[in-house]
Design an enzyme around this catalytic site. Structure first.
Site, PDB file in Angstrom:
ATOM      1  N   ALA A  84       0.850  -1.204   0.000  1.00  0.00           N
ATOM      2  CA  ALA A  84       0.000   0.000   0.000  1.00  0.00           C
ATOM      3  C   ALA A  84       0.874   1.238   0.000  1.00  0.00           C
ATOM      4  CB  ALA A  84      -0.904   0.006   1.227  1.00  0.00           C
ATOM      5  N   GLU A  86       1.008   5.606  -1.761  1.00  0.00           N
ATOM      6  CA  GLU A  86       0.758   6.577  -2.818  1.00  0.00           C
ATOM      7  C   GLU A  86       1.920   6.379  -3.773  1.00  0.00           C
ATOM      8  OE1 GLU A  86      -1.696   8.589  -3.445  1.00  0.00           O
ATOM      9  OE2 GLU A  86      -2.856   8.211  -1.643  1.00  0.00           O
ATOM     10  N   THR A 132      10.853   0.597  -4.317  1.00  0.00           N
ATOM     11  CA  THR A 132      11.118   1.018  -5.699  1.00  0.00           C
ATOM     12  C   THR A 132      12.593   1.327  -5.926  1.00  0.00           C
ATOM     13  OG1 THR A 132      10.732   2.882  -7.195  1.00  0.00           O
ATOM     14  CG2 THR A 132      10.415   3.332  -4.890  1.00  0.00           C
ATOM     15  N   ASP A 133      13.017   1.257  -7.181  1.00  0.00           N
ATOM     16  CA  ASP A 133      14.400   1.637  -7.508  1.00  0.00           C
ATOM     17  C   ASP A 133      14.586   3.151  -7.423  1.00  0.00           C
ATOM     18  OD1 ASP A 133      12.923   2.379  -9.760  1.00  0.00           O
ATOM     19  OD2 ASP A 133      14.272   1.433 -11.217  1.00  0.00           O
ATOM     20  N   GLU A 134      13.468   3.899  -7.356  1.00  0.00           N
ATOM     21  CA  GLU A 134      13.589   5.369  -7.374  1.00  0.00           C
ATOM     22  C   GLU A 134      14.281   5.901  -6.117  1.00  0.00           C
ATOM     23  OE1 GLU A 134      10.125   7.394  -8.944  1.00  0.00           O
ATOM     24  OE2 GLU A 134       9.557   5.624 -10.087  1.00  0.00           O
ATOM     25  N   TYR A 157       7.747  11.447  -3.743  1.00  0.00           N
ATOM     26  CA  TYR A 157       7.412  10.014  -3.759  1.00  0.00           C
ATOM     27  C   TYR A 157       8.614   9.175  -3.358  1.00  0.00           C
ATOM     28  CZ  TYR A 157       6.942   5.295  -5.723  1.00  0.00           C
ATOM     29  OH  TYR A 157       6.955   3.925  -5.881  1.00  0.00           O
ATOM     30  N   LYS A 161       9.307   6.818   0.013  1.00  0.00           N
ATOM     31  CA  LYS A 161       9.592   5.373  -0.047  1.00  0.00           C
ATOM     32  C   LYS A 161      10.955   5.084   0.613  1.00  0.00           C
ATOM     33  CE  LYS A 161       7.601   2.418  -1.750  1.00  0.00           C
ATOM     34  NZ  LYS A 161       6.519   1.510  -1.269  1.00  0.00           N
ATOM     35  N   ASN A 187       7.107  -0.951 -13.540  1.00  0.00           N
ATOM     36  CA  ASN A 187       6.294  -2.092 -13.970  1.00  0.00           C
ATOM     37  C   ASN A 187       5.322  -1.677 -15.074  1.00  0.00           C
ATOM     38  OD1 ASN A 187       5.650  -4.298 -11.167  1.00  0.00           O
ATOM     39  ND2 ASN A 187       7.460  -3.086 -11.548  1.00  0.00           N
TER      40      ASN A 187
HETATM   41  P1  NAD Z   1      -1.018   1.633  -6.980  1.00  0.00           P
HETATM   42  O1  NAD Z   1      -1.077   3.125  -6.767  1.00  0.00           O
HETATM   43  O2  NAD Z   1      -1.586   1.049  -8.219  1.00  0.00           O
HETATM   44  O3  NAD Z   1      -1.743   0.908  -5.754  1.00  0.00           O
HETATM   45  C1  NAD Z   1      -1.589   1.319  -4.428  1.00  0.00           C
HETATM   46  C2  NAD Z   1      -2.704   0.680  -3.600  1.00  0.00           C
HETATM   47  O4  NAD Z   1      -2.531   1.091  -2.240  1.00  0.00           O
HETATM   48  C3  NAD Z   1      -4.104   1.128  -4.021  1.00  0.00           C
HETATM   49  O5  NAD Z   1      -4.949   0.006  -4.118  1.00  0.00           O
HETATM   50  C4  NAD Z   1      -4.543   2.063  -2.909  1.00  0.00           C
HETATM   51  O6  NAD Z   1      -5.938   2.063  -2.687  1.00  0.00           O
HETATM   52  C5  NAD Z   1      -3.785   1.481  -1.708  1.00  0.00           C
HETATM   53  N1  NAD Z   1      -3.562   2.496  -0.672  1.00  0.00           N
HETATM   54  C6  NAD Z   1      -3.073   3.762  -0.849  1.00  0.00           C
HETATM   55  N2  NAD Z   1      -3.035   4.399   0.339  1.00  0.00           N
HETATM   56  C7  NAD Z   1      -3.481   3.516   1.284  1.00  0.00           C
HETATM   57  C8  NAD Z   1      -3.665   3.594   2.685  1.00  0.00           C
HETATM   58  N3  NAD Z   1      -3.377   4.718   3.347  1.00  0.00           N
HETATM   59  N4  NAD Z   1      -4.120   2.506   3.340  1.00  0.00           N
HETATM   60  C9  NAD Z   1      -4.407   1.371   2.672  1.00  0.00           C
HETATM   61  N5  NAD Z   1      -4.282   1.245   1.318  1.00  0.00           N
HETATM   62  C10 NAD Z   1      -3.816   2.307   0.635  1.00  0.00           C
HETATM   63  O7  NAD Z   1       0.504   1.268  -6.805  1.00  0.00           O
HETATM   64  P2  NAD Z   1       1.376   0.116  -7.495  1.00  0.00           P
HETATM   65  O8  NAD Z   1       1.951   0.659  -8.746  1.00  0.00           O
HETATM   66  O9  NAD Z   1       0.602  -1.147  -7.519  1.00  0.00           O
HETATM   67  O10 NAD Z   1       2.569   0.001  -6.439  1.00  0.00           O
HETATM   68  C11 NAD Z   1       2.477  -0.896  -5.325  1.00  0.00           C
HETATM   69  C12 NAD Z   1       3.763  -0.814  -4.523  1.00  0.00           C
HETATM   70  O11 NAD Z   1       4.878  -1.145  -5.358  1.00  0.00           O
HETATM   71  C13 NAD Z   1       4.048   0.583  -3.984  1.00  0.00           C
HETATM   72  O12 NAD Z   1       4.571   0.443  -2.674  1.00  0.00           O
HETATM   73  C14 NAD Z   1       5.083   1.160  -4.940  1.00  0.00           C
HETATM   74  O13 NAD Z   1       5.923   2.095  -4.275  1.00  0.00           O
HETATM   75  C15 NAD Z   1       5.831  -0.099  -5.334  1.00  0.00           C
HETATM   76  N6  NAD Z   1       6.459  -0.067  -6.677  1.00  0.00           N
HETATM   77  C16 NAD Z   1       5.734   0.291  -7.786  1.00  0.00           C
HETATM   78  C17 NAD Z   1       6.329   0.265  -9.044  1.00  0.00           C
HETATM   79  C18 NAD Z   1       5.556   0.595 -10.312  1.00  0.00           C
HETATM   80  O14 NAD Z   1       6.141   0.649 -11.394  1.00  0.00           O
HETATM   81  N7  NAD Z   1       4.253   0.805 -10.259  1.00  0.00           N
HETATM   82  C19 NAD Z   1       7.671  -0.121  -9.171  1.00  0.00           C
HETATM   83  C20 NAD Z   1       8.378  -0.473  -8.009  1.00  0.00           C
HETATM   84  C21 NAD Z   1       7.757  -0.459  -6.778  1.00  0.00           C
HETATM   85  P1  TYD Z   2       5.655   7.214 -14.848  1.00  0.00           P
HETATM   86  O1  TYD Z   2       4.861   6.143 -15.508  1.00  0.00           O
HETATM   87  O2  TYD Z   2       4.947   8.308 -14.137  1.00  0.00           O
HETATM   88  O3  TYD Z   2       6.700   6.473 -13.881  1.00  0.00           O
HETATM   89  P2  TYD Z   2       7.965   7.076 -13.032  1.00  0.00           P
HETATM   90  O4  TYD Z   2       7.920   8.552 -13.070  1.00  0.00           O
HETATM   91  O5  TYD Z   2       7.685   6.552 -11.662  1.00  0.00           O
HETATM   92  O6  TYD Z   2       9.169   6.495 -13.657  1.00  0.00           O
HETATM   93  O7  TYD Z   2       6.577   7.909 -15.941  1.00  0.00           O
HETATM   94  C1  TYD Z   2       7.499   7.151 -16.722  1.00  0.00           C
HETATM   95  C2  TYD Z   2       8.297   8.136 -17.562  1.00  0.00           C
HETATM   96  O8  TYD Z   2       7.408   8.773 -18.507  1.00  0.00           O
HETATM   97  C3  TYD Z   2       8.900   9.266 -16.733  1.00  0.00           C
HETATM   98  O9  TYD Z   2      10.193   9.585 -17.264  1.00  0.00           O
HETATM   99  C4  TYD Z   2       7.954  10.441 -16.967  1.00  0.00           C
HETATM  100  C5  TYD Z   2       7.411  10.186 -18.358  1.00  0.00           C
HETATM  101  N1  TYD Z   2       6.020  10.665 -18.595  1.00  0.00           N
HETATM  102  C6  TYD Z   2       5.732  11.495 -19.685  1.00  0.00           C
HETATM  103  O10 TYD Z   2       6.612  11.860 -20.479  1.00  0.00           O
HETATM  104  N2  TYD Z   2       4.438  11.920 -19.855  1.00  0.00           N
HETATM  105  C7  TYD Z   2       3.435  11.551 -19.007  1.00  0.00           C
HETATM  106  O11 TYD Z   2       2.273  11.993 -19.216  1.00  0.00           O
HETATM  107  C8  TYD Z   2       3.740  10.682 -17.907  1.00  0.00           C
HETATM  108  C9  TYD Z   2       2.662  10.242 -16.941  1.00  0.00           C
HETATM  109  C10 TYD Z   2       5.048  10.253 -17.750  1.00  0.00           C
END
Ligand code: NAD
Ligand code: TYD
Length: 351
Positions: A84, A86, A132-134, A157, A161, A187
């Site tokens: 969970a 943001e 995350t790698d960020e 963000y 994290k 992802n």
């Molecule tokens: P997402 O935003 O799609 O999902 C987040 C979920 O958390 C949602 O279902 C939301 O309702 C829930 N949530 C948010 N605040 C909450 C709270 N206060 N209490 C309970 N639930 C809450 O995110 P995602 O892309 O699925 O990412 C999931 C995890 O993986 C995160 O911790 C993110 O940092 C990590 N991550 C994401 C990516 C990516 O590319 N998306 C890559 C590496 C790591």
């Molecule tokens: P994003 O999917 O938001 O992931 P993150 O910022 O966590 O890597 O963005 C991926 C890349 O795409 C990032 O370099 C920002 C860029 N981007 C755009 O150029 N336009 C957009 O509207 C969005 C959402 C992202």
């Protein structure tokens, strides 16, 4: 049931893939999905498992200390897989406090509840933190993130994290809480909220809307199919040494503009458009503030120690992903009605 596992954020993008994998693969585990159902949480992501006997959904907020403590008392979890959060950088630039509350305070609440409820009897217990790698910051043209790379987060963000990762490690060193952390690259796949690059652009291409490329489109991301992330979490959950960190990534770096051109090309084919038609939608807009230049993961440790490798090449993964969004119009329409338009206008109308 041999184990009761709490998965937080299971209604989100990655969480829903992980819940599906765990519920189907381990019928003797009880999987409790705790999710606040923010704009990013969507129970429609889990319709196929919602009636499984080993699955239960609980709506709640990880920031609510009393609620979390009661939940731990009620279910006596053996393990937590904490996703969970943001998760969107652009929203963190607009509203950093939401990220500080959920990602930092929420994680601290879960750590405290686990420590208190497990009462120093940590045998067979595990707190798995998904990160995350960020957190490692931004790379130049060369180099890759290793597990030993110093943290250098640069957005609200990634710094929230990073703080949560530090707290998790502090509970390991200070209290002996059994923890493991993984840091994954970007992802892509089905069920991703269309604020992130790939689903946003697929939806815009389909609807003939401009494709807002930040800056010159030269930033680089390392993309991994979400199902491969879920497979890695499963492996790390079952096999990792306590206190360890694992990087997860696909060795799959793309500049944004090259990736967007691939999306346009595949979409032209799928939508029966002339080759080159969707590329005309590309619109360069003002860059994201503090935009990290490049991410690249070295996942050698995960491969050498636990034998994990991505199962899918990017070209195949992106085609599957586009097919899913085109076949699931209703899922996308439900998400993009209502508040989504307000978000879209606030992000993109003045760029
Ligand atoms: P997402 O935003 O799609 O999902 C987040 C979920 O958390 C949602 O279902 C939301 O309702 C829930 N949530 C948010 N605040 C909450 C709270 N206060 N209490 C309970 N639930 C809450 O995110 P995602 O892309 O699925 O990412 C999931 C995890 O993986 C995160 O911790 C993110 O940092 C990590 N991550 C994401 C990516 C990516 O590319 N998306 C890559 C590496 C790591
Ligand atoms: P994003 O999917 O938001 O992931 P993150 O910022 O966590 O890597 O963005 C991926 C890349 O795409 C990032 O370099 C920002 C860029 N981007 C755009 O150029 N336009 C957009 O509207 C969005 C959402 C992202």
């Amino acid at each position: 049931m041999s184990k009761t596992i709490l998965i937080t954020g299971g209604a989100g993008f990655i969480g829903s893939h992980l819940v599906r994998l765990m519920v189907n693969k381990y019928p003797d585990y009880k999987v409790v999905n705790l999710d606040k159902l923010t704009y990013a949480g969507n129970l429609a992501n889990l319709t196929d498992v919602k009636n499984n006997a080993n699955y239960e959904f609980v709506k709640g907020d990880i920031v609510d200390t009393d609620f979390i403590n009661d939940l731990f008392k009620q279910y006596q979890f053996d393990a937590v897989i904490h996703l969970a959060a943001e998760s969107h950088v652009d929203r963190s630039i607009e509203s950093p406090m939401d990220f500080i509350m959920t990602n930092i305070v929420g994680t601290a609440n879960l750590l405290n509840a686990a420590k208190f409820n497990w009462n120093n009897n940590f045998d067979g217990k595990l707190f798995y933190h998904v990160s995350t790698d960020e957190v490692y910051g931004s790379l130049g043209e060369t180099g890759m993130f290793l597990e030993t790379t110093s943290y250098d987060p640069r957005s609200p963000y990634s710094s929230s994290k990073a703080s949560s990762d530090h707290l998790v490690r502090a509970y390991f060193h200070t209290y002996g809480l059994p923890v493991v952390i993984s840091n994954c690259s970007n992802n892509y796949g089905s069920h991703q909220f269309p604020e992130k690059l790939i689903p946003l652009f697929i939806n815009n291409i389909k609807n003939n809307k401009p494709l807002p490329v930040y800056g010159k489109g030269e930033n680089i991301r390392d993309w991994l199919w979400v199902n491969d992330h879920a497979r890695a979490i499963d492996l790390i959950f079952h096999k990792a040494k306590l206190g360890e960190t694992y990087n997860i990534g696909g060795h799959n770096e793309w500049t944004n503009i090259d990736l967007i051109k691939v999306l346009c090309k595949v979409m032209d084919k799928k939508l029966g458009r002339e080759n080159g038609e969707s590329e005309k939608l590309i619109t360069y807009v003002t860059d994201r503030a503090g935009h990290d230049m490049r991410y690249a993961i070295d996942a050698t440790k995960l491969k050498d120690e636990l034998g994990w490798e991505p199962s899918l090449q990017f070209e195949e993964g992106i085609e599957k992903t586009i097919d899913w969004y085109l076949a699931n119009e209703e899922w996308m329409n439900n998400i993009t009605s209502g508040d989504y338009q307000k978000y879209y206008d606030s992000q993109y109308s003045n760029r």
